[in-house]
Design an enzyme around this catalytic site. Sequence first.
Site, PDB file in Angstrom:
ATOM      1  N   HIS A 103      12.376   1.390  -9.732  1.00 53.53           N
ATOM      2  CA  HIS A 103      12.511   0.468  -8.605  1.00 53.53           C
ATOM      3  C   HIS A 103      12.802  -0.950  -9.091  1.00 53.53           C
ATOM      4  CE1 HIS A 103      10.470  -1.671  -4.975  1.00 53.53           C
ATOM      5  NE2 HIS A 103      11.763  -1.573  -4.809  1.00 53.53           N
ATOM      6  N   ASN A 158       5.620  -3.031  -2.942  1.00 50.83           N
ATOM      7  CA  ASN A 158       5.673  -3.097  -1.479  1.00 50.83           C
ATOM      8  C   ASN A 158       4.318  -2.878  -0.812  1.00 50.83           C
ATOM      9  OD1 ASN A 158       8.269  -3.931  -0.888  1.00 50.83           O
ATOM     10  ND2 ASN A 158       9.067  -1.957  -1.567  1.00 50.83           N
ATOM     11  N   GLU A 201       9.629  -1.396 -11.437  1.00 53.93           N
ATOM     12  CA  GLU A 201       8.470  -0.516 -11.238  1.00 53.93           C
ATOM     13  C   GLU A 201       8.923   0.881 -11.637  1.00 53.93           C
ATOM     14  OE1 GLU A 201       5.439  -0.922  -7.634  1.00 53.93           O
ATOM     15  OE2 GLU A 201       7.488  -1.065  -6.953  1.00 53.93           O
ATOM     16  N   SER A 235      12.456   2.172  -2.668  1.00 51.53           N
ATOM     17  CA  SER A 235      11.426   1.134  -2.627  1.00 51.53           C
ATOM     18  C   SER A 235      10.102   1.685  -2.118  1.00 51.53           C
ATOM     19  CB  SER A 235      11.889  -0.028  -1.756  1.00 51.53           C
ATOM     20  OG  SER A 235      12.192   0.429  -0.462  1.00 51.53           O
TER      21      SER A 235
HETATM   22  N1  CAA Z   1      22.979 -11.883  -7.572  1.00 49.97           N
HETATM   23  C1  CAA Z   1      22.964 -12.383  -8.820  1.00 49.97           C
HETATM   24  N2  CAA Z   1      22.452 -13.578  -9.154  1.00 49.97           N
HETATM   25  C2  CAA Z   1      21.948 -14.331  -8.156  1.00 49.97           C
HETATM   26  C3  CAA Z   1      21.932 -13.873  -6.818  1.00 49.97           C
HETATM   27  C4  CAA Z   1      22.476 -12.594  -6.538  1.00 49.97           C
HETATM   28  N3  CAA Z   1      22.487 -12.072  -5.315  1.00 49.97           N
HETATM   29  N4  CAA Z   1      21.358 -14.834  -6.055  1.00 49.97           N
HETATM   30  C5  CAA Z   1      21.026 -15.848  -6.888  1.00 49.97           C
HETATM   31  N5  CAA Z   1      21.384 -15.544  -8.153  1.00 49.97           N
HETATM   32  C6  CAA Z   1      21.200 -16.348  -9.356  1.00 49.97           C
HETATM   33  C7  CAA Z   1      22.036 -17.591  -9.317  1.00 49.97           C
HETATM   34  O1  CAA Z   1      23.336 -17.336  -9.817  1.00 49.97           O
HETATM   35  C8  CAA Z   1      21.241 -18.529 -10.217  1.00 49.97           C
HETATM   36  O2  CAA Z   1      21.494 -18.200 -11.576  1.00 49.97           O
HETATM   37  P1  CAA Z   1      21.437 -19.309 -12.735  1.00 49.97           P
HETATM   38  O3  CAA Z   1      20.157 -20.073 -12.567  1.00 49.97           O
HETATM   39  O4  CAA Z   1      21.474 -18.481 -13.973  1.00 49.97           O
HETATM   40  O5  CAA Z   1      22.636 -20.137 -12.531  1.00 49.97           O
HETATM   41  C9  CAA Z   1      19.789 -18.149  -9.942  1.00 49.97           C
HETATM   42  O6  CAA Z   1      19.839 -16.820  -9.386  1.00 49.97           O
HETATM   43  C10 CAA Z   1      19.136 -19.077  -8.949  1.00 49.97           C
HETATM   44  O7  CAA Z   1      19.920 -19.086  -7.772  1.00 49.97           O
HETATM   45  P2  CAA Z   1      20.036 -20.312  -6.780  1.00 49.97           P
HETATM   46  O8  CAA Z   1      19.904 -21.588  -7.562  1.00 49.97           O
HETATM   47  O9  CAA Z   1      21.255 -20.132  -5.948  1.00 49.97           O
HETATM   48  O10 CAA Z   1      18.863 -20.150  -5.751  1.00 49.97           O
HETATM   49  P3  CAA Z   1      17.302 -20.178  -5.957  1.00 49.97           P
HETATM   50  O11 CAA Z   1      16.865 -20.972  -7.132  1.00 49.97           O
HETATM   51  O12 CAA Z   1      16.808 -20.510  -4.610  1.00 49.97           O
HETATM   52  O13 CAA Z   1      16.952 -18.647  -6.284  1.00 49.97           O
HETATM   53  C11 CAA Z   1      16.346 -16.455  -5.654  1.00 49.97           C
HETATM   54  C12 CAA Z   1      17.318 -17.607  -5.430  1.00 49.97           C
HETATM   55  C13 CAA Z   1      16.503 -15.925  -7.083  1.00 49.97           C
HETATM   56  C14 CAA Z   1      16.705 -15.370  -4.661  1.00 49.97           C
HETATM   57  C15 CAA Z   1      14.871 -16.996  -5.467  1.00 49.97           C
HETATM   58  O14 CAA Z   1      14.758 -17.601  -4.202  1.00 49.97           O
HETATM   59  C16 CAA Z   1      13.820 -15.918  -5.559  1.00 49.97           C
HETATM   60  O15 CAA Z   1      13.398 -15.560  -6.644  1.00 49.97           O
HETATM   61  N6  CAA Z   1      13.379 -15.419  -4.412  1.00 49.97           N
HETATM   62  C17 CAA Z   1      12.410 -14.323  -4.325  1.00 49.97           C
HETATM   63  C18 CAA Z   1      13.158 -13.019  -4.482  1.00 49.97           C
HETATM   64  C19 CAA Z   1      12.236 -11.863  -4.349  1.00 49.97           C
HETATM   65  O16 CAA Z   1      11.045 -11.968  -4.048  1.00 49.97           O
HETATM   66  N7  CAA Z   1      12.780 -10.685  -4.574  1.00 49.97           N
HETATM   67  C20 CAA Z   1      12.066  -9.460  -4.392  1.00 49.97           C
HETATM   68  C21 CAA Z   1      12.401  -8.932  -3.029  1.00 49.97           C
HETATM   69  S1  CAA Z   1      11.480  -7.490  -2.697  1.00 49.97           S
HETATM   70  C22 CAA Z   1      12.362  -6.274  -3.388  1.00 49.97           C
HETATM   71  O17 CAA Z   1      13.457  -6.413  -3.882  1.00 49.97           O
HETATM   72  C23 CAA Z   1      11.695  -4.967  -3.367  1.00 49.97           C
HETATM   73  C24 CAA Z   1      11.800  -4.153  -2.162  1.00 49.97           C
HETATM   74  O18 CAA Z   1      11.661  -2.941  -2.300  1.00 49.97           O
HETATM   75  C25 CAA Z   1      11.959  -4.672  -0.803  1.00 49.97           C
END
Ligand code: CAA
Length: 284
Positions: free
Chosen positions: A140, A190, A152, A119
């Site tokens: 990434h 990031n 990325e 990351s």
């Molecule tokens: N694995 C697989 N699928 C998942 C999952 C997981 N861990 N968590 C949630 N899902 C899926 C669910 O199964 C659901 O799928 P369907 O709609 O197809 O049924 C969908 O995602 C939505 O899930 P929920 O309804 O349970 O929950 P939500 O609508 O609140 O979404 C979320 C959850 C997708 C995490 C959403 O809150 C989100 O997009 N959050 C932001 C995530 C983000 O910013 N990620 C980047 C992080 S930074 C990074 O990764 C980079 C780094 O280097 C640090």
Amino acid sequence: MAINRIMVIGAGQMGGGIAQVAAEAGLQVVLNDIDKGVIDQRLAFIGGLLDKKVAKERISADEKQAILARLIPSTDLKDAADVDFIVEAATEKMALKEKIFRSLDEVARPGVILASNTSSLPITELAAVTGRPELVIGMHFMNPVPVMKLVEVIRGIATSDATYAAVKELSEKMGKVPVEVNDYPGFIANRLLMPMINEAIYCIYEGVADAESIDTVMKLGMAHPMGPLALADFIGLDTCLAIMEVLYEGFADSKYRPCPLLRKMVKAGWLGKKSGKGFFDYSG
Ligand code: CAA
């Protein structure tokens, strides 16, 4: 080189997600980890996610079985000898990644691309420990990998155009949207995300508002799916701190200084969701 069989190193949350989307895209995936127990847990988790897809009639039970059959467990890096592409998603420690890349460089066939899901660690430095820097690249993925569309694609100073083109094509095959980024600290994701999270932590530290209020502002005011503090808990506060340190040291610029409250929470072992406590409580 045609890419049909890949190796994913690390069966944690990121490696597991990458392996899953690759297997769903029809690739053979050697899922490697030093700990067989971690691989078994990850395969069971993937099986659970696929069960949900079957229940929602997005895939058939036969397709689920075929996807699982394409996931091949491995605890030996020498299994890299018969794959066409490797993506490493091990713990974010430079010394560990360098060790893995040195081994892969010895074992993998000539011409095989070595990608890292790091990351924020420098791709150029990783490439420099290998004899094939033109074939080393950052790939990434975002968490959760099966949901987030972005990859990325980070070009080190020596990464060739052919390597970039191959990774772009592979990302698209895996249903993702690749974005080309050059190798500077934090890349794009990031460099933008972590200072926002760090600033949200400064808002608590300075008593501007509480965690709930800060997250509500960003969710309802900016349509973010999660507020920055819930997202920090989701990513892990230790990871957030490590990335801030990379930005702070890499740019030698005080604007990236990690908030003292972030350091304090990490020292306390309050790492977010995975430890049960961060800016919010997950013990219940
Ligand atoms: N694995 C697989 N699928 C998942 C999952 C997981 N861990 N968590 C949630 N899902 C899926 C669910 O199964 C659901 O799928 P369907 O709609 O197809 O049924 C969908 O995602 C939505 O899930 P929920 O309804 O349970 O929950 P939500 O609508 O609140 O979404 C979320 C959850 C997708 C995490 C959403 O809150 C989100 O997009 N959050 C932001 C995530 C983000 O910013 N990620 C980047 C992080 S930074 C990074 O990764 C980079 C780094 O280097 C640090």
